[in-house]
Write a protein that holds these residues in place. Structure first.
Motif, PDB file in Angstrom:
ATOM      1  N   TYR A   1      11.969   8.882   8.016  1.00  0.00           N
ATOM      2  CA  TYR A   1      10.873   7.992   7.937  1.00  0.00           C
ATOM      3  C   TYR A   1      11.317   6.919   6.703  1.00  0.00           C
ATOM      4  O   TYR A   1      10.795   5.818   6.444  1.00  0.00           O
ATOM      5  N   PHE A   2      12.243   7.163   5.976  1.00  0.00           N
ATOM      6  CA  PHE A   2      12.850   6.227   4.959  1.00  0.00           C
ATOM      7  C   PHE A   2      13.400   4.907   5.864  1.00  0.00           C
ATOM      8  O   PHE A   2      13.571   3.708   5.120  1.00  0.00           O
TER       9      PHE A   2
ATOM     10  N   THR B   1       0.836  -1.098   0.001  1.00  0.00           N
ATOM     11  CA  THR B   1      -0.018  -0.191  -0.038  1.00  0.00           C
ATOM     12  C   THR B   1       0.960   1.144  -0.123  1.00  0.00           C
ATOM     13  O   THR B   1       1.794   1.513   0.676  1.00  0.00           O
ATOM     14  N   ILE B   2       0.606   2.224  -0.889  1.00  0.00           N
ATOM     15  CA  ILE B   2       1.001   3.605  -0.890  1.00  0.00           C
ATOM     16  C   ILE B   2       0.340   4.529  -0.165  1.00  0.00           C
ATOM     17  O   ILE B   2      -0.957   4.509  -0.484  1.00  0.00           O
TER      18      ILE B   2
ATOM     19  N   TYR C   1       3.981   2.756   7.355  1.00  0.00           N
ATOM     20  CA  TYR C   1       3.807   2.756   5.905  1.00  0.00           C
ATOM     21  C   TYR C   1       4.733   1.778   5.215  1.00  0.00           C
ATOM     22  O   TYR C   1       5.965   1.176   5.654  1.00  0.00           O
ATOM     23  N   ASP C   2       4.224   1.393   4.071  1.00  0.00           N
ATOM     24  CA  ASP C   2       5.063   0.697   3.110  1.00  0.00           C
ATOM     25  C   ASP C   2       5.951   1.683   1.878  1.00  0.00           C
ATOM     26  O   ASP C   2       7.043   1.623   1.942  1.00  0.00           O
ATOM     27  N   MET C   3       5.089   2.376   1.308  1.00  0.00           N
ATOM     28  CA  MET C   3       5.569   3.386   0.546  1.00  0.00           C
ATOM     29  C   MET C   3       4.601   4.864   0.708  1.00  0.00           C
ATOM     30  O   MET C   3       3.490   4.547   0.920  1.00  0.00           O
ATOM     31  N   THR C   4       5.226   5.842   0.277  1.00  0.00           N
ATOM     32  CA  THR C   4       4.508   7.174   0.366  1.00  0.00           C
ATOM     33  C   THR C   4       5.011   8.147  -0.838  1.00  0.00           C
ATOM     34  O   THR C   4       5.882   7.519  -1.499  1.00  0.00           O
TER      35      THR C   4
END
Length: 498
Positions: A420-421, A350-351, A398-401
């Motif tokens: 956050y990375f 999920t992004i 998160y997975d990706m943003t």
């Protein structure tokens, strides 16, 4: 009767002359449109760029400043000396400067501002930039001495940022809602959800800058269609960052409005959680990068306006390297690398995409591209800034943003821990330390180039494109910045053409 007629003609002539004079007089008010309303008005306690776009160089000033060419210039510090070992900075401060509340600016105020930014309980968004400072001395009212623990080659540049604004001690706590600075404009009112009003500061210290605006309003309009309508109706005089590139052509032929395309530092990147599977595997990140056709992303997300990038750096920045060829678009190689990493049938993730148009559109384009290599990406719209800051920036949940990083020369964010990375690379961190240890521009550029190359190879984020500055404003408005070396709406030189 003749006298009466003559008097009447004279009255009419007088009225006509009065109207002509009024029409000839240049305007002294401007309404500037912005897509995002800031959550507060103190750039020293929160990161969103919209805060600085209202207040920086309008209300607040710093010891140094960044000019429209991206160069460091003196401001509240009129000059400085740096010791040969790079560990002592001695600033000569301007005298006769007062805050909007009448309090005098001096070395004690400058010390307070820097101590507030670097203190243990500081929430300054760039607190790390003050970490090199060991002690602060104020030998007299117009002298400030910073003694450093280690060299900080970018210190003068950092001191010009919105987050380094000088604040007045007694009013500092209330700057979120009623900001008090030393700038050319004073805060008047904030109608939440609508606009912020400013007025010219009659006591502005810099007499060499003839501020021509008496009043300025920042009006917040999030919907692109409404932005365009407000411009065409004249309800807004300027939209320095117009939010709908697909509507730019609608202004063609408009005799009153002009369109200006400039440069920004807005790097659109799809950040990945590098400690969460499968993104913890560098091969997966590299495969996703090869699945991306940047030209198609730019066309779909921003109507073809944009410059592709291969690392977290823009062509405006010193030491830039074009690294878009490190992992060029190749869906076949991407699928093979995924299989090598143990995902021959792809995977699902999920992004978390902010509601802004560029983020939503880019996510949709990426979704289709990833599907071509068997990867399913679900899109979760995440309210920006509050929800995104809480879930992604602070919690790293998160997975990706996807977000446009607006700060100039911010490649160092990959050396932050935590950030956050969740990217950790000691070799990269060492390069950034070496940048600060030298004040030699050529050496710094070489090191920045090496740092860019590491990121291009490791792919902690998908590097997509730099957004241009799409400005639309009344052709008689002069002095707005066409390029954006730092996110801002500087009004100091803005005026209406006579």
């Amino acid at each position: 009767m003749l006298k009466s007629a003559a008097f009447g003609l004279a009255m009419i002539a007088g009225l006509l002359l009065h109207e002509t004079d009024a029409q000839a007089a240049p305007k002294t008010a401007i309404t500037v449109g912005m897509a995002i309303e800031p959550a507060g008005l103190d750039p020293t306690v929160a990161a969103p760029v919209a805060i600085g776009q209202v207040t920086w160089q309008n209300i607040f000033e710093g010891l140094t400043t960044i000019d429209k060419a991206g160069k460091v210039q003196p401001q509240l510090a009129e000059s400085w000396q740096i010791s040969p070992d790079g560990l002592t900075y001695t600033f000569k401060l301007r005298q006769g400067v007062t805050f909007h509340n009448g309090v005098a600016f001096d070395s004690s105020v400058a010390k307070f501002s820097i101590d507030r930014a670097r203190g243990a309980d500081s929430v300054n968004p760039q607190k790390r930039y003050f970490a090199s400072i060991d002690t602060i001395e104020t030998p007299d009212a117009s002298t400030l001495v910073l003694r450093l623990k280690q060299p900080a080659g970018s210190l003068l540049y950092w001191l010009g940022w919105p987050s380094s604004s000088i604040v007045e001690p007694k009013s500092a706590a209330d700057n979120k809602t009623t900001p008090v600075g030393t700038g050319p404009f004073r805060f008047v009112n904030w109608a939440k959800g609508s606009k912020v009003d400013l007025a010219k500061n009659p006591d502005y210290w810099n007499k060499g800058v003839p501020v021509k605006l008496d009043t300025a309003a920042f009006r917040f309009i999030s919907d692109p269609q409404a932005q365009a309508a407000a411009l065409k109706a004249g309800d807004v005089d300027a939209f320095p960052e117009f939010g709908a590139p697909e509507l730019i052509k609608s202004f063609e032929g408009d005799k009153r409005l002009t369109t200006v395309i400039g440069n920004t530092e807005l790097k659109v990147v799809a950040g990945m959680n590098n400690t969460r599977k499968p993104f913890s595997d560098r091969r997966v990140r590299q495969a996703l990068m090869m699945a991306v056709d940047r030209a198609t992303v730019i066309e779909g997300a921003w109507s073809g306006f944009g410059t592709p990038i291969g690392s977290h750096y823009t062509p405006n920045d010193r030491g830039y390297r074009d690294l878009t060829g490190v992992y060029p678009y190749d869906a076949g190689k991407a699928k093979a690398l995924l299989a090598e990493a143990g995902y021959p049938n792809g995977f699902t993730f999920t992004i978390k995409a902010p509601q802004m148009a560029y983020a939503q559109r880019t996510s949709q384009v990426l979704q289709a591209m990833f599907a071509e290599i068997g990867v399913t990406m679900n899109i979760e719209t995440t309210e920006f800034p509050a929800k995104w800051v809480a879930d992604v920036l602070k919690a790293a949940d998160y997975d990706m943003t996807i977000v446009a990083h607006a700060e100039p020369m911010d490649i160092d964010i990959y050396a932050r821990d935590p950030y956050y990375f969740n990217y950790r690379n000691p070799a990269f961190n060492d390069l950034l330390k070496k940048v600060e240890a030298t004040s030699d521009p050529a050496e710094q550029e070489k090191l920045y180039g090496e740092a860019q190359t590491i990121l291009a190879d490791d792919v902690p984020a998908l590097y997509l494109f730099v957004m241009p500055k799409l400005g639309v404003w009344d052709g008689k408005v002069k002095g707005l910045w066409e390029n954006e070396p730092i996110p801002s709406n500087v009004l100091t030189d803005v005026h209406w053409e006579e």
